[in-house]
Design a protein around this motif. Structure first.
Motif, short mmCIF file in Angstrom:
data_model
loop_
_atom_site.label_atom_id
_atom_site.label_comp_id
_atom_site.label_asym_id
_atom_site.label_seq_id
_atom_site.Cartn_x
_atom_site.Cartn_y
_atom_site.Cartn_z
N GLU A 142 -4.67 8.38 -5.21
CA GLU A 142 -5.16 8.25 -3.84
C GLU A 142 -6.67 8.42 -3.82
OE1 GLU A 142 -1.10 9.55 -1.48
OE2 GLU A 142 -2.77 10.97 -1.52
N ASP A 143 -7.31 7.87 -2.79
CA ASP A 143 -8.77 7.85 -2.70
C ASP A 143 -9.25 9.18 -2.14
OD1 ASP A 143 -11.44 7.30 -2.38
OD2 ASP A 143 -11.13 5.29 -1.58
N LYS A 189 -12.10 10.71 -2.74
CA LYS A 189 -13.51 10.66 -2.34
C LYS A 189 -13.67 10.16 -0.92
CE LYS A 189 -18.05 8.93 -3.76
NZ LYS A 189 -18.80 8.11 -4.75
N LEU A 190 -12.97 9.10 -0.56
CA LEU A 190 -13.03 8.58 0.81
C LEU A 190 -12.45 9.60 1.78
CD1 LEU A 190 -13.59 6.40 2.89
CD2 LEU A 190 -11.39 5.33 2.28
N LEU A 191 -11.37 10.24 1.40
CA LEU A 191 -10.78 11.28 2.24
C LEU A 191 -11.79 12.39 2.49
CD1 LEU A 191 -8.27 12.56 3.61
CD2 LEU A 191 -7.70 13.56 1.39
N ASN A 192 -12.51 12.81 1.46
CA ASN A 192 -13.53 13.86 1.59
C ASN A 192 -14.61 13.44 2.57
OD1 ASN A 192 -14.81 16.46 0.25
ND2 ASN A 192 -16.42 14.91 0.31
N GLU A 193 -15.05 12.19 2.48
CA GLU A 193 -16.12 11.69 3.37
C GLU A 193 -15.67 11.65 4.82
OE1 GLU A 193 -17.05 7.91 1.74
OE2 GLU A 193 -18.09 8.72 -0.03
N LEU A 194 -14.47 11.12 5.05
CA LEU A 194 -13.96 11.00 6.42
C LEU A 194 -13.68 12.37 7.03
CD1 LEU A 194 -11.46 8.02 5.91
CD2 LEU A 194 -13.73 7.94 6.98
N LEU A 195 -13.13 13.28 6.21
CA LEU A 195 -12.79 14.60 6.71
C LEU A 195 -14.04 15.44 6.96
CD1 LEU A 195 -10.28 16.18 7.48
CD2 LEU A 195 -10.11 17.00 5.13
N THR A 196 -15.06 15.25 6.14
CA THR A 196 -16.33 15.95 6.35
C THR A 196 -16.92 15.57 7.70
OG1 THR A 196 -16.81 16.05 3.98
CG2 THR A 196 -18.67 16.27 5.49
N LYS A 197 -16.86 14.28 8.02
CA LYS A 197 -17.37 13.80 9.31
C LYS A 197 -16.58 14.40 10.46
CE LYS A 197 -18.28 9.54 11.88
NZ LYS A 197 -18.20 8.04 11.87
N LYS A 198 -15.25 14.45 10.34
CA LYS A 198 -14.42 14.99 11.41
C LYS A 198 -14.65 16.49 11.56
CE LYS A 198 -9.87 14.67 13.48
NZ LYS A 198 -8.63 13.86 13.52
N ASN A 199 -14.82 17.19 10.44
CA ASN A 199 -15.07 18.62 10.51
C ASN A 199 -16.38 18.93 11.23
OD1 ASN A 199 -12.71 19.41 9.21
ND2 ASN A 199 -13.65 19.46 7.18
N TYR A 251 0.87 -1.19 0.00
CA TYR A 251 0.00 0.00 0.00
C TYR A 251 0.90 1.22 0.00
CZ TYR A 251 -4.26 2.67 0.95
OH TYR A 251 -5.33 3.53 0.85
N TYR A 252 1.14 1.76 -1.19
CA TYR A 252 2.19 2.75 -1.37
C TYR A 252 1.66 4.18 -1.58
CZ TYR A 252 4.73 -1.60 -2.00
OH TYR A 252 5.25 -2.86 -1.82
N VAL A 253 0.44 4.43 -1.09
CA VAL A 253 -0.14 5.77 -1.13
C VAL A 253 -0.67 6.11 0.25
CG1 VAL A 253 -0.72 5.73 -3.59
CG2 VAL A 253 -2.34 4.81 -1.93
N MET A 254 -1.12 7.34 0.40
CA MET A 254 -1.63 7.80 1.70
C MET A 254 -2.93 7.08 2.05
SD MET A 254 -2.66 11.70 2.83
CE MET A 254 -4.05 11.78 1.69
N ASP A 255 -2.98 6.55 3.26
CA ASP A 255 -4.18 5.92 3.77
C ASP A 255 -5.11 7.02 4.28
OD1 ASP A 255 -6.15 4.65 5.27
OD2 ASP A 255 -4.81 3.08 5.99
N PRO A 256 -6.30 7.22 3.70
CA PRO A 256 -7.19 8.30 4.12
C PRO A 256 -7.59 8.21 5.59
CG PRO A 256 -7.91 7.41 2.01
CD PRO A 256 -6.85 6.49 2.53
N VAL A 257 -7.76 7.00 6.09
CA VAL A 257 -8.16 6.82 7.49
C VAL A 257 -7.07 7.36 8.42
CG1 VAL A 257 -8.74 5.16 9.30
CG2 VAL A 257 -9.61 4.83 6.96
N LYS A 258 -5.83 6.96 8.16
CA LYS A 258 -4.72 7.43 8.99
C LYS A 258 -4.48 8.93 8.81
CE LYS A 258 -2.25 3.01 9.17
NZ LYS A 258 -0.98 2.30 8.84
N ALA A 259 -4.70 9.43 7.60
CA ALA A 259 -4.51 10.86 7.35
C ALA A 259 -5.47 11.69 8.19
CB ALA A 259 -4.71 11.16 5.87
N VAL A 260 -6.73 11.31 8.21
CA VAL A 260 -7.73 12.05 8.96
C VAL A 260 -7.45 11.96 10.46
CG1 VAL A 260 -10.20 12.22 9.51
CG2 VAL A 260 -9.45 11.87 7.14
#
Length: 505
Positions: free
Chosen positions: A219-220, A222-232, A187-196
């Motif tokens: 990188e995903d 769309k998933l990053l947007n969903e997870l970050l929207t929830k955290k925001n 897995y050689y890209v940023m993990d959206p879960v860990k990023a958030v």
């Protein structure tokens, strides 16, 4: 910019064979010559030295465009003496830049109305574009923190460890902490879960990569947007997203139109893209586009008045050439959506031909993914006899420039080769590269086989000696063992480290 070293010994000179028709005396290498020389001599001297450069068409390490049509070359040469910053002198060039910005904004689904103009700017490359986007995020975050009466001296950006070095430059130059999500094997890209999870109140943005330099993978977002929207919603921080689409921005809209990564996602506030990569322009042009006018702080914009109208400008560079901007506009109107889609499809097809050929050898594991930038990243299954670095070194003898590198933390133990497939990398070149890779590996296999045979013979000799009589005889043959081992090692080293011996065609 490459940092040059100072040469204290100025006695080194250039000796040019053909230039001796025009000039007899050698030229100093590190000091300006005292006298002028004929233009023919200067041309010949430089041409002779440049012969030793690699062939750009065979430089498969680079994403940068190495071929354009003759008509575009003519347009570039006709405008090479235009300084783009002189907007009042070259208003048409400025207009072409604005048209390009709007075309890119629409391509990335920016919410621009029929009577609105997009917010963006042409840059020297994605490095400058990222600096500008980062500055906008930093200033917006500082303004918000000041209005809330909170500290604003410790901004940070969250990225993956696979980001290009320009992000590290931005963080260091503009005093922003870079918080990197570590990679892992497979897995050689940023993990959206860990990023958030790493986002905090000081995070000015999360930077997602559309086309990783290491593997070409998207990188995903769309998933990053969903997870970050929830955290925001939970925190009230309002952390935005920037998409570094340097490599993939001119790939995804044509090959993967349904992939949601751009301004269709509400938290994506700015996107950069390299016109000199899959935008199909020679090196020296990038673009950054903002979602709306509100996402670019007004205080960062300078206003230039020319011909009775206002021209806003936001750049780090002052003087720069107009040629690449004109070339970008040429490509947009020359190719259109259909032409770009056809070229990107062809690049991906050629990448798949190369990938399939590597798989059929049975010697490699493909690391890159099917969806992404048209490139092939691959590792050796068996590294007991030689490595990807050895393959890279030996391929240079055939003119190929193919990078070998290790992955960032925490996947440093993975080493890969990467071939970037550009418009000028034809199927016949892909087949030739496969042939040369197999040839190089056969050569290294043969060397290893001879080394193993010799080592086996020496060991057998030692065993026979030990069974013989006399202490002196055993000592003599032990010395022979050491000499043979050293000879084997040196022979192998010469093969691996051998410099390019054939001309680059």
């Amino acid at each position: 910019m490459v940092i040059s070293t100072t040469i204290s010994d100025s006695s080194e000179h250039l000796h040019a064979t053909f230039a001796s028709r025009y000039v007899r005396d050698p030229l100093p290498k590190f000091k300006m010559p005292e006298r002028s020389i004929p233009k023919e001599a200067a041309f010949q001297i430089i041409s002779d030295e440049l012969m030793l450069d690699g062939n750009p068409r065979l430089n498969l390490a680079s994403f940068v465009t190495t071929w354009m049509e003759e008509e575009c070359d003519k347009l570039m040469m006709a405008s090479v003496n235009k300084n783009y910053v002189d907007m009042d002198e070259y208003p048409v060039t400025t207009e072409l830049q604005n048209r390009c910005v709007n075309m890119i904004a629409h391509l990335f689904n920016a919410p621009v109305g029929e009577n609105e103009t997009a917010i963006g700017v042409g840059t020297v490359g994605s490095s400058e574009a990222i600096m500008l986007a980062g500055l906008a995020f930093k200033r917006k975050w500082q303004q918000k923190r000041k209005s809330e009466g909170k500290p604003y001296d410790k901004p940070n950006i969250v990225t993956g460890a696979n980001v290009q070095v320009c992000w590290e430059k931005f963080a260091r130059y503009f005093e922003v902490e870079l918080k990197e999500v570590k990679l892992r094997e497979g897995y050689y890209v940023m993990d959206p879960v860990k990023a958030v999870e790493m986002v905090d109140e000081n995070t000015i943005c999360v930077a997602a990569i559309l086309g990783s330099t290491l593997t070409g993978e998207f990188e995903d977002v769309k998933l990053l947007n969903e997870l970050l929207t929830k955290k925001n919603k939970e925190t009230g921080w309002g952390t935005p997203i920037h998409v570094d689409a340097a490599s993939g921005g001119f790939i995804a809209p044509f090959l993967y139109p349904d992939l949601e990564w751009d301004f269709r996602l509400p938290l994506v506030k700015s996107i950069n893209v390299s016109g000199h990569k899959y935008g199909l322009v020679y090196a020296g042009v990038g673009w950054v586009v903002w979602r709306t006018k509100d996402d670019l702080p007004e205080e960062l914009i300078f206003h230039i008045n020319y011909l009775g109208s206002d021209q806003p400008t936001f750049t780090l560079n002052f003087s720069k050439g107009s040629s690449q901007i004109i070339a970008q506009y040429y490509q947009f109107i020359r190719l259109g959506f259909e032409g770009y889609k056809s070229i990107m499809t062809n690049c991906m097809d050629n990448a798949n031909v190369l990938k399939q050929g590597l798989v059929e050898t049975g010697r490699f594991e493909i690391v890159s993914k099917d969806i992404g930038v048209p490139l092939v990243a691959f590792s050796l299954k068996d590294t007991s006899n030689y490595t990807v670095f050895d393959i890279s070194n030996n391929l240079r003898r055939y003119g190929w420039i193919i990078p070998a590198y290790t992955m960032p933390p925490d996947a440093e133990h993975i080493a890969v080769l990467r071939v970037v497939v550009r418009e000028d990398f034809s199927r016949s070149l892909a087949e030739r590269l496969l042939s040369d890779i197999e040839k190089v590996m056969r050569e290294m296999d043969a060397v290893q086989s001879r080394a193993t045979t010799r080592a086996t013979h020496v060991i057998a000799t030692v065993d026979e000696t030990r069974e013989g009589e006399g202490e002196g005889s055993e000592k003599l043959n032990k010395k022979t063992v050491m000499e043979n081992r050293e000879e084997i090692a040196m022979y192998w080293k010469r093969v691996v480290d051998r410099k390019k011996t054939s001309g680059v065609c």
